[in-house]
Design a protein around this motif. Structure first.
Motif, PDB file in Angstrom:
ATOM      1  N   PHE A 180       0.825  -1.203   0.000  1.00  0.00           N
ATOM      2  CA  PHE A 180       0.000   0.000   0.000  1.00  0.00           C
ATOM      3  C   PHE A 180       0.863   1.259   0.000  1.00  0.00           C
ATOM      4  CE2 PHE A 180      -2.111   3.371   2.498  1.00  0.00           C
ATOM      5  CZ  PHE A 180      -3.198   3.621   1.668  1.00  0.00           C
ATOM      6  N   ARG A 181       2.021   1.174   0.576  1.00  0.00           N
ATOM      7  CA  ARG A 181       2.912   2.341   0.685  1.00  0.00           C
ATOM      8  C   ARG A 181       3.703   2.605  -0.600  1.00  0.00           C
ATOM      9  NH1 ARG A 181       1.193   5.987   3.912  1.00  0.00           N
ATOM     10  NH2 ARG A 181       0.175   5.019   5.694  1.00  0.00           N
ATOM     11  N   LYS A 182       3.613   1.729  -1.570  1.00  0.00           N
ATOM     12  CA  LYS A 182       4.271   1.967  -2.861  1.00  0.00           C
ATOM     13  C   LYS A 182       3.418   2.959  -3.662  1.00  0.00           C
ATOM     14  CE  LYS A 182       6.029  -2.797  -3.149  1.00  0.00           C
ATOM     15  NZ  LYS A 182       5.887  -4.094  -3.884  1.00  0.00           N
ATOM     16  N   ILE A 183       4.010   4.107  -4.021  1.00  0.00           N
ATOM     17  CA  ILE A 183       3.251   5.083  -4.805  1.00  0.00           C
ATOM     18  C   ILE A 183       3.486   4.895  -6.300  1.00  0.00           C
ATOM     19  CG2 ILE A 183       3.102   6.805  -2.976  1.00  0.00           C
ATOM     20  CD1 ILE A 183       5.461   8.272  -4.303  1.00  0.00           C
ATOM     21  N   ILE A 184       4.535   4.167  -6.659  1.00  0.00           N
ATOM     22  CA  ILE A 184       4.788   3.821  -8.064  1.00  0.00           C
ATOM     23  C   ILE A 184       5.716   2.615  -8.089  1.00  0.00           C
ATOM     24  CG2 ILE A 184       6.763   5.400  -8.293  1.00  0.00           C
ATOM     25  CD1 ILE A 184       5.868   5.867 -11.216  1.00  0.00           C
TER      26      ILE A 184
END
Length: 597
Positions: free
Chosen positions: A576-580
């Motif tokens: 979830f903390r991956k923005i890309i």
């Protein structure tokens, strides 16, 4: 906080939505046979794009390289949305138009700004400190933003935690920036900078004058003072000898006339030198700075500027125009004075020429009588010795003036150093809060003995040269020396400053970006750090929200299932903390193409 990075020309593989708390820019290996390797897929380029949008010089230079020509040829643009102090803002940049940037509170009302103009606006928004004891001079927006946005190049070249710049500042400037970010008073430091710079200039001027005296006379200053006494005594002897020269009666009249003319020549020579010096001073005064630093005055009215924008600068420009009018009148006056002094010099020179003609005639008459050879030799020796003393006296007077100025400035420097020490003493509560926070950050990542005390942050007083700072900043982590441990020191120092600003609700950027800082660390330390930051966000977000944006490659951060017991596990949803997620095939790289390095 950052909200969104996007383009309406479809240049990016996806729009980037930023989140509160942890934001991970993730690099992943694909299973494709066309895979080129995980380096160069765009993780660091994304960090540089953010820096570019906030007018970072180094990033602009990077995207001006030929490998990014497609950004200009295809007329691509970029938008970044961010929030500061309850307001939303948008910056738009076109890659083929570096000098003009568009800025506003929504995409429909973007106004056109020149770069220097927008730098001032952004400085007011992101660094609107109202404390007149903790501030920085001038528009240092770009320099301060280098603390909050660091790419991999900057991090790799960083050896000193307090030197987070892409340039090498002097010790005082570096201290001012760090004190400002930590929340310590900076006004005494800024005074110290100004006085110490002036002190160094006079020190250099003094050395130049001393070297000149040495070259001209062969003596040091103190040696020449003794030698000067001998020269002055010699002059007195020569003057007495001229007065006591015995001429025959037939020569008395000529002698008296000659001595009177010599006396007049000496007087006119002094008048000539004095007038010439005044003329020199007039000409030097043309070169004095006449600028009015409206930006520096604006700093004093920071609160007014925040409410009224650049309107205050227009008023200051009126003051600048008024000052220009005064300067123009002053210049006219100086020209008039210069003209009068030139006329005076011409008159004096004419009179000197006539006196010299008279002297020459009298000398010729005396020579005809065969009585003046002794007087002539004595007079020429006298003139030579007097000229030598006069020239060196001017240098000696200048040396004495410089020494007096330096003595006075040493007293002022000592007083300002005392002020800095007093400020630090009064800020002991803040210093202890920083020490505690640094230890908390450091030991959240490390597993050490309870009695282990080798890691610390410290700010202590220090004695040194007159222009040395009266304190030092010490930062130490356990086993410091290895590459990973040095990175640990940098990260812990950055987080200490950043989280301290968040906890104290300071009006500074509420995002911190690290690129490539965890590559040399163990998985366990990385897991501990990210878990700590996640906990800290959950603890502080109601006080003041923040973002920690960090880049990782798959092999740096992924924890194999069988090693979770050794490394530990994330206590948050990592995916979830991956923005890309960027991959090593062109269509999944940041710019949807492989950029040749």
């Amino acid at each position: 906080m950052l909200k969104r990075l996007y383009s309406d020309t479809n240049v990016l593989v996806q729009d980037i939505e930023f989140k509160p708390g942890l934001n991970i820019i993730y690099g992943k290996y694909s299973d494709s046979k066309e895979a080129k390797g995980i380096n160069g897929i765009g993780k660091s380029s994304l960090v540089r794009l953010i820096n570019y949008m906030f007018l970072g010089d180094n990033s602009e230079k990077e995207f001006n390289k030929s490998k990014y020509d497609f950004l200009r040829k295809e007329n691509h643009n970029l938008f970044i949305e961010f929030e500061a102090n309850g307001n939303n803002y948008i910056i738009k940049r076109n890659f083929n138009e570096n000098k003009i940037i568009y800025f506003g509170k929504n995409s429909q009302t973007l106004a056109e700004f020149e770069k220097q103009e927008l730098l001032q606006v952004l400085s007011t928004i992101l660094f609107p400190e109202k404390d007149h004891e903790t501030y920085y001079e001038g528009n240092r927006f770009r320099s301060l933003m280098q603390f909050f946005i660091k790419d991999d190049v900057q991090n790799k070249s960083r050896k000193d935690p307090t030197n987070f710049f892409s340039f090498t500042p002097n010790a005082v400037d570096k201290a001012i920036y760090n004190f400002y970010l930590m929340g310590f008073k900076t006004n005494s430091l800024i005074n110290f900078k100004e006085i110490s710079q002036e002190y160094k200039r006079y020190k250099e001027a003094l050395k130049t004058s001393e070297d000149k005296l040495q070259a001209d006379t062969g003596f040091s200053v103190e040696e020449y003072r003794s030698e000067k006494l001998k020269l002055e005594q010699k002059v007195k002897i020569l003057e007495a000898r001229i007065k006591t020269l015995d001429f025959k009666g037939s020569h008395k009249d000529l002698e008296e006339k000659l001595l009177k003319i010599i006396s007049k020549i000496n007087e006119k020579s002094k008048e000539y030198h004095s007038t010439s010096q005044r003329l020199k001073n007039i000409r030097e005064s043309y070169e004095k700075s006449t600028e009015l630093d409206t930006q520096q005055v604006q700093k004093i009215y920071n609160e007014v500027l925040q409410n009224f924008g650049t309107a205050i600068k227009k008023s200051l420009d009126e003051i600048s125009g008024f000052k220009s009018e005064i300067i123009e009148n002053r210049t006219k006056f100086l020209i008039s004075r210069e003209k009068k002094l030139n006329q005076s010099i011409d008159i004096i020179f004419t009179e000197l020429s006539k006196l010299e003609e008279s002297r020459t005639k009298l000398l010729s008459q005396l020579k005809e009588y065969g009585a003046f050879e002794k007087l002539e030799n004595t007079y020429e020796e006298l003139i030579q010795e007097k000229g030598l003393i006069e020239r060196q006296n001017q240098v000696l007077i200048q040396i004495d003036e410089y020494n007096q100025i330096l003595y006075d400035q040493e007293i002022v420097l000592s007083e300002v150093k005392r002020d800095i020490s007093n400020d630090l003493h009064e800020s002991v509560k803040l210093a202890n809060e920083l020490r505690t926070l640094f230890s908390e950050i450091l030991y959240s990542a490390l597993v050490v003995d309870e009695n282990h005390t080798s890691g610390y942050y410290g700010l202590s007083q220090k004695r040194g040269k007159k222009t040395d700072l009266p304190f030092k900043i010490d930062i130490k982590v356990p086993k410091s020396g290895s590459l990973g441990q040095e990175d640990l020191k940098m990260i812990s120092y950055d987080l200490m400053i950043f989280l301290n600003a968040i906890q104290n609700k300071r009006q500074l950027p509420d995002f911190l970006i690290h690129d490539g800082v965890f590559g040399n660390m163990s998985h366990k330390i990385m897991v501990n750090y990210l878990n700590y930051l996640n906990r800290k966000h959950l603890q502080l977000y109601k006080t003041k929200n923040f973002q920690y944006i960090v880049t990782f490659s798959e092999d740096e951060i992924e924890i194999p299932e069988f090693k979770k017991g050794l490394y530990g596990e994330f206590d948050f949803d990592f995916d979830f903390r991956k923005i890309i997620v960027l991959e090593d095939v062109p269509e999944k790289m940041l710019f949807k193409r492989n950029i040749e390095q």
